[in-house]
Design a protein around this motif. Structure first.
Motif: not given
Length: 344
Positions: A266-291
């Protein structure tokens, strides 16, 4: 297959398909700065993306909705995790609820459990202005995502084939709404040509959503008797896409998503010029597997990783990571050079 069954099918395939072996954020190396000048405990990751005042550059990106009780439970837990950690959240496409009122609860739950949070509504580029207004009203949204997903639709057996009115629809929505309108890809990235067209239409917020995360070509191909496997690797990798669009004009507000694994990506994305970063699949996997509690812990860990990068680069805010010294390697370096893009 019903629309609700298709949504659940999407979740199952999105969790099950293999990600790219090569994550293009590994092509971005940050130049270490040895002399720290700040107090880590005094650092804040609060930031502003255009009109949106955010407590973090991280947001939960669009995933699910319109799949009945299963997706309602997922959205509830994600919204509770967003509330606990103070981050913003986008819901998945609300077109199903606009067409079938029985699906509304799978989206409304997000605002119910997180009444004060920053929440993004979501419609497809086929949506009319009245449909966009309905999506916003449904969850009292602070911003609207319009997702563009041409290739996904073409691979989807029941997908759209006529895109002649899409630009007109986007233009009408952008002209009429008084909240931020974020045009969002779904995993194929955005080119500078696309960004310039959107800029000419008055769009000021982009989520490049590049290749590297959930691959909707693969997801939809899993549902076909004869897949279009030749398109499984189509798209612009996220770091290259951020470079493509962030150099066009200063008042473009760029969000990055697609293949972001952790706070350092995420920090690398900000360095390249983004102002924010989103996560979807990675967080969904954590939720489904671990709560839900594991998702909260993961978000807090990501925040610490972002703060560590800020500390190491003497950046007092996430936005001041932009353009910090870095080196590009491999495919990302080749992409930027051949496309004539000057990296920050």
């Amino acid at each position: 297959m019903s629309r609700a069954e298709r949504k659940v099918d999407h979740i199952r395939h999105a969790l099950g398909h293999e990600r790219e072996f090569h994550n293009h954020f590994d092509d971005v190396e940050i130049v270490h700065q040895s002399l720290a000048r700040m107090d880590f405990n005094q650092l804040s990751i609060a930031t502003q993306v255009g009109e949106l005042k955010l407590s973090s550059p991280l947001f939960v990106n669009a995933m699910t909705g319109g799949g009945g009780k299963e997706t309602e439970a997922i959205n509830r837990d994600l919204a509770l995790a967003a509330k606990e950690t103070g981050i913003s959240m986008a819901v998945g496409s609300q077109m199903s609820a606009i067409k079938d009122t029985e699906e509304r609860s799978t989206y409304e739950i997000v605002r119910t459990v997180n009444p004060e949070g920053i929440i993004f509504a979501n419609v497809g580029s086929e949506a009319t202005l009245p449909q966009a207004r309905e999506a916003i009203s449904m969850i009292k949204a602070d911003a609207l995502q319009i997702h563009i997903n041409t290739l996904q639709e073409l691979i989807m057996p029941e997908g759209d084939r006529d895109f002649t009115k899409r630009l007109h629809n986007i233009q009408r929505i952008v002209d009429a709404l008084d909240i931020p309108v974020i045009v969002k890809e779904v995993g194929y990235g955005m080119s500078k040509e696309t960004a310039r067209t959107l800029l000419s239409m008055g769009v000021r917020y982009l989520d490049v959503a590049g290749r590297g995360g959930t691959n909707f070509s693969k997801v939809e191909n899993m549902r076909r008797n004869r897949p279009f496997a030749s398109y499984d690797n189509w798209g612009i990798p996220t770091p290259s896409s951020v470079c493509e669009v962030s150099m066009i004009q200063d008042d473009f507000h760029v969000l990055a998503s697609g293949g972001i694994r952790n706070g350092l990506d995420g920090a690398k994305a900000l360095i390249l010029g983004a102002e924010g970063f989103g996560m979807a699949g990675g967080l969904l996997k954590v939720l489904v597997k671990e709560g839900k509690e594991a998702v909260i812990d993961e978000i807090n860990h990501i925040h610490k990783e972002v703060k560590m990068c800020m500390m190491l680069l003497n950046a007092p805010s996430p936005l001041e990571l932009r353009g910090k010294p870095h080196v590009l390697f491999g495919q990302t370096k080749e992409w930027v050079e051949q496309r004539g893009i000057n990296s920050l």
